[in-house]
Write a protein that holds these residues in place. Structure first.
Motif, mmCIF file in Angstrom:
data_model
loop_
_atom_site.group_PDB
_atom_site.id
_atom_site.type_symbol
_atom_site.label_atom_id
_atom_site.label_comp_id
_atom_site.label_asym_id
_atom_site.label_seq_id
_atom_site.Cartn_x
_atom_site.Cartn_y
_atom_site.Cartn_z
ATOM 1 N N ILE A 36 0.997 -1.111 -0.080
ATOM 2 C CA ILE A 36 0.099 -0.071 0.094
ATOM 3 C C ILE A 36 0.947 1.204 -0.065
ATOM 4 O O ILE A 36 1.791 1.442 1.164
ATOM 5 C CB ILE A 36 -0.982 0.124 1.246
ATOM 6 C CG1 ILE A 36 -1.893 -1.219 1.419
ATOM 7 C CG2 ILE A 36 -1.858 1.355 0.973
ATOM 8 C CD1 ILE A 36 -2.565 -1.367 2.428
ATOM 9 N N LEU A 37 0.760 2.098 -1.166
ATOM 10 C CA LEU A 37 1.810 3.226 -1.211
ATOM 11 C C LEU A 37 0.922 4.420 -0.772
ATOM 12 O O LEU A 37 -0.377 4.594 -1.263
ATOM 13 C CB LEU A 37 2.364 3.370 -2.486
ATOM 14 C CG LEU A 37 2.859 2.068 -3.048
ATOM 15 C CD1 LEU A 37 3.397 2.185 -4.571
ATOM 16 C CD2 LEU A 37 4.093 1.808 -2.172
ATOM 17 N N LEU A 38 1.506 5.447 -0.165
ATOM 18 C CA LEU A 38 0.961 6.684 0.153
ATOM 19 C C LEU A 38 1.880 7.732 -0.207
ATOM 20 O O LEU A 38 3.103 7.678 0.228
ATOM 21 C CB LEU A 38 0.901 6.726 1.718
ATOM 22 C CG LEU A 38 0.410 8.210 2.336
ATOM 23 C CD1 LEU A 38 -1.152 8.561 1.515
ATOM 24 C CD2 LEU A 38 0.060 8.169 3.863
ATOM 25 N N ASP A 39 1.469 8.361 -1.345
ATOM 26 C CA ASP A 39 2.293 9.522 -1.872
ATOM 27 C C ASP A 39 3.527 8.918 -2.459
ATOM 28 O O ASP A 39 4.612 9.415 -2.417
ATOM 29 C CB ASP A 39 2.497 10.735 -1.017
ATOM 30 C CG ASP A 39 1.240 11.466 -0.620
ATOM 31 O OD1 ASP A 39 0.535 11.549 -1.822
ATOM 32 O OD2 ASP A 39 1.107 12.134 0.089
ATOM 33 N N GLY A 40 3.457 7.706 -3.116
ATOM 34 C CA GLY A 40 4.386 6.796 -3.467
ATOM 35 C C GLY A 40 5.590 6.210 -2.689
ATOM 36 O O GLY A 40 6.487 5.399 -2.942
ATOM 37 N N THR A 41 5.167 6.250 -1.386
ATOM 38 C CA THR A 41 5.762 5.524 -0.254
ATOM 39 C C THR A 41 5.241 4.463 0.364
ATOM 40 O O THR A 41 4.061 4.584 0.755
ATOM 41 C CB THR A 41 6.255 6.415 0.891
ATOM 42 O OG1 THR A 41 7.081 7.564 0.277
ATOM 43 C CG2 THR A 41 7.297 5.832 1.979
ATOM 44 N N ASP A 42 5.809 3.184 0.577
ATOM 45 C CA ASP A 42 5.205 2.034 1.015
ATOM 46 C C ASP A 42 4.826 2.282 2.507
ATOM 47 O O ASP A 42 5.712 2.827 3.175
ATOM 48 C CB ASP A 42 6.003 0.753 0.956
ATOM 49 C CG ASP A 42 5.529 -0.519 1.258
ATOM 50 O OD1 ASP A 42 4.332 -0.494 2.228
ATOM 51 O OD2 ASP A 42 5.915 -1.571 1.009
ATOM 52 N N ILE A 43 3.683 2.336 3.057
ATOM 53 C CA ILE A 43 3.355 2.631 4.260
ATOM 54 C C ILE A 43 4.083 1.722 5.339
ATOM 55 O O ILE A 43 4.207 1.974 6.681
ATOM 56 C CB ILE A 43 1.772 2.503 4.460
ATOM 57 C CG1 ILE A 43 1.191 1.156 4.583
ATOM 58 C CG2 ILE A 43 1.252 3.806 3.647
ATOM 59 C CD1 ILE A 43 -0.054 1.226 4.790
ATOM 60 N N ALA A 44 4.336 0.519 4.850
ATOM 61 C CA ALA A 44 5.218 -0.465 5.813
ATOM 62 C C ALA A 44 6.429 0.037 5.982
ATOM 63 O O ALA A 44 6.966 -0.377 7.127
ATOM 64 C CB ALA A 44 5.096 -1.776 4.983
ATOM 65 N N THR A 45 7.131 1.060 5.371
ATOM 66 C CA THR A 45 8.195 1.797 5.504
ATOM 67 C C THR A 45 8.266 2.815 6.278
ATOM 68 O O THR A 45 9.085 3.561 6.885
ATOM 69 C CB THR A 45 9.223 1.826 4.332
ATOM 70 O OG1 THR A 45 8.659 2.838 3.601
ATOM 71 C CG2 THR A 45 9.152 0.695 3.453
ATOM 72 N N MET A 46 6.961 3.191 6.544
ATOM 73 C CA MET A 46 6.822 4.637 7.317
ATOM 74 C C MET A 46 6.373 4.144 8.906
ATOM 75 O O MET A 46 6.135 3.085 9.089
ATOM 76 C CB MET A 46 5.409 5.459 6.799
ATOM 77 C CG MET A 46 5.765 5.736 5.220
ATOM 78 S SD MET A 46 4.240 6.503 4.377
ATOM 79 C CE MET A 46 4.057 7.767 5.432
ATOM 80 N N THR A 47 6.525 5.268 9.625
ATOM 81 C CA THR A 47 5.956 5.052 11.015
ATOM 82 C C THR A 47 4.529 4.930 11.003
ATOM 83 O O THR A 47 3.951 5.612 10.349
ATOM 84 C CB THR A 47 6.650 6.243 12.135
ATOM 85 O OG1 THR A 47 6.290 7.451 11.794
ATOM 86 C CG2 THR A 47 8.068 6.073 11.969
#
Length: 613
Positions: free
Chosen positions: A433-444
Motif C-alpha cells: 500500500i503506497l501513500l504518495d509513492g511511499t510504502d506505508i510499511a516503511t513509514m512510522t
C-alpha cells in the motif's frame, strides 16, 4: 515460580531503598527483641527481693542455699540457687526501675524504626505499582488492533485495574512484614538458645508441623485464587457489556436474561472466592493451634527446670515470651499466604498482558513521503484476519489526490478492512500500500495516521466538553480552530442551542446529545485534523437526511486537495463520488462512476435498484 521472580524483579530499580528498609526493620526488631529478657531480669529482681527479705543478713547466697538443703527444703533451695539474692535485703526498686526504663527505651526505639521501615515499604510499593501501570499503558499502546478485537474489554480493564490493585495489596503486605517477621523469628530463636537450648528445642518441634500444614493448605488454594480472578474478569466483562448496551437490553426485554447471566457469573465468582478464601483462612488457625500447644509445652518444661534449679523464673518467662514472639511471625507469614497467592494469581494475569505479542516495530530508518498530496495505491494486496480464508484478495486500486473513492458491497465484502489497512491497523499478508509513492510499511504508524483522518460508524467521545472532543483531532488547536471546524460541518448552530455551548460537558457515552450530533462531533474532529487522506466508514449512517446533506456539503468543500475513501451502504451518499468500487468476496468486481455503473446493469445497479425499491 517465574511469576514470583518477575514480581521481585519489579523491585530491582529500588533495591537500595529495599536494602535500607530491611536494615532499618532488622534494627528495630533487634532493639525490641531484648525487651522480654529485660522483663525477665526485672522479674528475677522482684523474686530476689522477696526471697532475700526473709533470709538472715550477713550470710551469702550459697550459705542460705546450704541451710535450706540442710533443713530438707530442696525445692526452695533449687529456686534460690537460680536467683542473685542478697540475704537480708528486700526488693531493689532502683535496679528494677533502671531495667524497666531501659526496656521502655528499647521498645520505643524499635517501634519508631519499624514505623520508618513501614513507611519506606509503602513508598517503594507505590512507586513499583506506578511503574507497572505505566508499563501496562505503554504495552496497550504497542498492541495490535487485533488484540483488542479478540479480548473482551471488561477482562482487559480488570487486568489493568483490579489485578494491579490486588497485587499492590499483596506486595505491600509482604514487603512491609516479611523482613521483620523473619528477623523476629531469627532473633527470638537465637535468644532462646542462649537462655535455654532445651526449651528452644521444644519450640522448634512445632516448626515442621506448622510448615507442613501451611504447605498442604496453600497448594490447594493457589488454583482457586487463579480461578477467582479469572471469574472476576468474566463478571466485569458482563457488567460492562450490559451497562453500555442497557438500552438494547431493555428494548428487547432481555433484562431477566441479563440478570440470570449476571447471577450465574456472580455465583461462579462467589464459589471460587469462597473456596480460595476459606482455604487460605484455614492456615492461621491451624498454625495458631500448633503454636498454643508449643506454648503449653514450653511452660510445663520451663516450670520443671525451675523446680530443678536449672533456670530462673525470669528466664522461663523470657523463653515463654520468645516462644510467642517466635510462633507469631510464622503464623503471620502463613496468614499472608492467602493474600500472596491471590496477588500472585493477579500478577500472572498482568504479566500475561505484558507478554502479549506486540505489533511489528516501525522501521529503524523510516521513510517519509516528500509530499502530502494524498495519493493512495493498493498493489495486489491480500489480507486475512486469521490464517484461513483471506478477506481481501489481490486487490489493486489507485486513488489520485483529491479523488473521492466510494467503496460499496454486501456485508463482509472487505470494505472496512480496506480502511484498517490504510491506517496500518493491520498489515497485509502480501502486496503493498503506497501513500504518495511511499510504502506505508516503511513509514512510522504515527506518520501514516497523522496524514489520515478517520470517522467511524461507531462514535467515540470521551468525558469532557464538546470543544475538547473536537480539539482532540489536532494537538494545540485553539478555540477559533474548533469553532471553524464546527461551522464547516454545520455543527456550530446545534452547539449554540445547548445551555453551555461549546463548554457543554459530555460523559463517555455522549449523553445529552443525539446520535446524529455525536456523529457530527466526530466528523468535526476529523476535519480539524486537516489530513491528506480522509476515511469515512458509514459516517452518515446515524444522522437524518437533512443533517446528511449538510455533511455532504461540508465534505465537498474539504475534499479539495484530499483523497477520500467513503464506505457506505446508503448509495445516495456517494452518487457524486469520482470513483465507485464494488467489492464482493474481497475482490473488486466493478468500478466506475455512478452513472456508468448503473448503465452497466451489474452488481452496483442491482444494489441501487434494491435500495430504490
Amino acid at each position: 515460580m517465574s511469576t514470583f521472580r518477575r514480581v521481585v524483579a519489579l523491585l530491582r530499580p529500588y533495591r537500595a531503598t529495599v536494602v535500607a528498609m530491611s536494615g532499618i526493620g532488622v534494627a528495630g526488631v533487634v532493639l525490641g527483641v531484648f525487651g522480654p529478657a529485660l522483663l525477665g531480669r526485672a522479674t528475677d529482681l522482684v523474686l530476689a527481693g522477696v526471697l532475700g527479705r526473709d533470709l538472715p543478713a550477713g550470710i551469702s547466697r550459697e550459705q542460705a542455699v546450704g541451710q535450706l538443703r540442710a533443713d530438707g527444703q530442696e525445692t526452695r533451695a533449687d529456686v534460690l540457687s537460680t536467683v542473685d539474692v542478697v540475704p537480708g535485703h528486700g526488693i531493689d526498686f532502683g535496679a528494677i526501675g533502671r531495667v524497666l526504663l531501659l526496656a521502655t527505651v528499647l521498645f520505643l526505639a524499635g517501634s519508631l524504626l519499624l514505623l520508618v521501615q513501614e513507611r519506606m515499604a509503602m513508598g517503594v510499593v507505590q512507586r513499583v505499582m506506578r511503574d507497572l501501570r505505566r508499563a501496562v499503558q505503554d504495552k496497550l499502546s504497542r498492541l495490535p488492533v487485533g488484540y483488542f478485537d479478540r479480548t473482551s474489554r471488561g477482562d482487559l480493564l480488570s487486568r489493568a485495574t483490579n489485578d494491579i490493585d490486588n497485587l499492590q495489596q499483596a506486595l505491600q503486605q509482604a514487603l512491609g512484614q516479611f523482613v521483620t517477621a523473619l528477623a523476629n523469628v531469627t532473633a527470638a530463636l537465637v535468644l532462646m538458645i542462649v537462655i535455654s537450648p532445651a526449651l528452644a528445642g521444644v519450640v522448634l518441634l512445632g516448626v515442621p508441623v506448622s510448615g507442613l500444614l501451611a504447605f498442604l493448605i496453600a497448594r490447594r488454594s493457589q488454583p482457586r485464587f487463579a480461578a477467582q480472578w479469572a471469574a472476576t474478569g468474566v463478571l466485569a466483562t458482563h457488567v460492562e457489556e450490559t451497562y453500555t448496551g442497557h438500552a438494547l437490553v431493555r428494548a428487547y426485554h432481555r433484562r431477566d436474561d441479563a440478570e440470570r447471566d449476571f447471577d450465574d457469573r456472580n455465583e461462579t465468582l462467589y464459589r471460587a472466592s469462597r473456596q480460595a478464601e476459606f482455604l487460605s483462612a484455614a492456615i492461621p488457625p491451624a498454625l495458631s493451634f500448633v503454636a498454643n500447644l508449643t506454648y503449653v509445652a514450653v511452660a510445663i518444661a520451663g516450670a520443671l527446670r525451675v523446680l530443678a534449679g536449672q533456670l530462673s523464673i525470669g528466664d522461663v518467662q523470657a523463653v515463654v515470651q520468645y516462644s510467642s514472639q517466635f510462633s507469631q511471625p510464622l503464623t503471620q507469614i502463613a496468614g499472608m499466604a492467602g493474600q500472596l497467592q491471590s496477588g500472585t494469581a493477579s500478577a500472572a494475569r498482568v504479566f500475561e498482558l505484558l507478554d502479549a505479542d506486540e505489533q511489528s516495530p516501525d522501521a529503524r530508518t523510516p521513510a517519509r513521503p516528500a509530499t502530502a498530496a494524498g495519493r493512495v495505491e493498493f498493489r495486489d494486496v491480500t489480507f486475512g484476519y486469521q490464517d484461513g480464508e483471506p478477506v481481501v484478495r489481490e486487490l489493486s486500486l489507485v486513488a489520485e489526490p483529491g479523488m473521492t473513492v466510494a467503496i460499496v458491497g454486501p456485508s463482509g465484502a472487505g470494505k472496512t478492512t480496506l480502511a484498517n489497512l490504510v491506517l496500518r491497523f493491520y498489515e497485509p499478508r502480501s502486496g503493498r500500500i503506497l501513500l504518495d509513492g511511499t510504502d506505508i510499511a516503511t513509514m512510522t504508524r504515527a506518520d501514516v495516521r497523522a496524514r489520515t483522518g478517520l470517522v467511524l460508524q461507531d462514535t467515540w467521545l470521551f468525558g469532557g466538553s464538546i470543544a475538547d472532543n473536537i480539539a482532540y483531532g489536532r494537538s494545540g488547536a485553539t478555540r477559533e480552530d474548533v469553532v471553524a471546524a464546527a461551522r464547516a460541518t454545520h455543527l456550530d448552530r446545534l452547539i449554540r442551542t445547548l445551555p453551555d455551548g461549546y463548554d457543554t460537558v459530555l460523559d463517555e457515552d455522549g449523553a445529552g446529545v443525539s446520535a446524529g450530533e455525536k456523529q457530527l462531533i466526530t466528523v468535526a474532529r476529523a476535519f480539524l485534523a486537516q489530513p491528506s487522506v480522509l476515511v469515512l466508514d458509514e459516517a452518515t449512517s446515524a444522522v437524518d437526511t437533512r443533517t446528511e446533506l449538510l455533511i455532504q456539503r461540508a465534505m465537498g468543500a474539504l475534499r479539495a486537495g484530499r483523497t477520500s475513501f467513503v464506505i457506505a451502504h446508503r448509495l445516495s451518499t456517494i452518487r457524486d463520488a469520482d470513483l465507485i468500487v464494488v467489492l464482493d468476496g474481497g475482490r473488486i468486481v466493478e468500478r466506475g462512476s455512478h452513472d456508468d455503473l448503473v448503465r452497466a446493469d451489474g452488481p452496483y445497479a442491482r444494489l441501487h435498484a434494491a435500495q430504490l425499491t
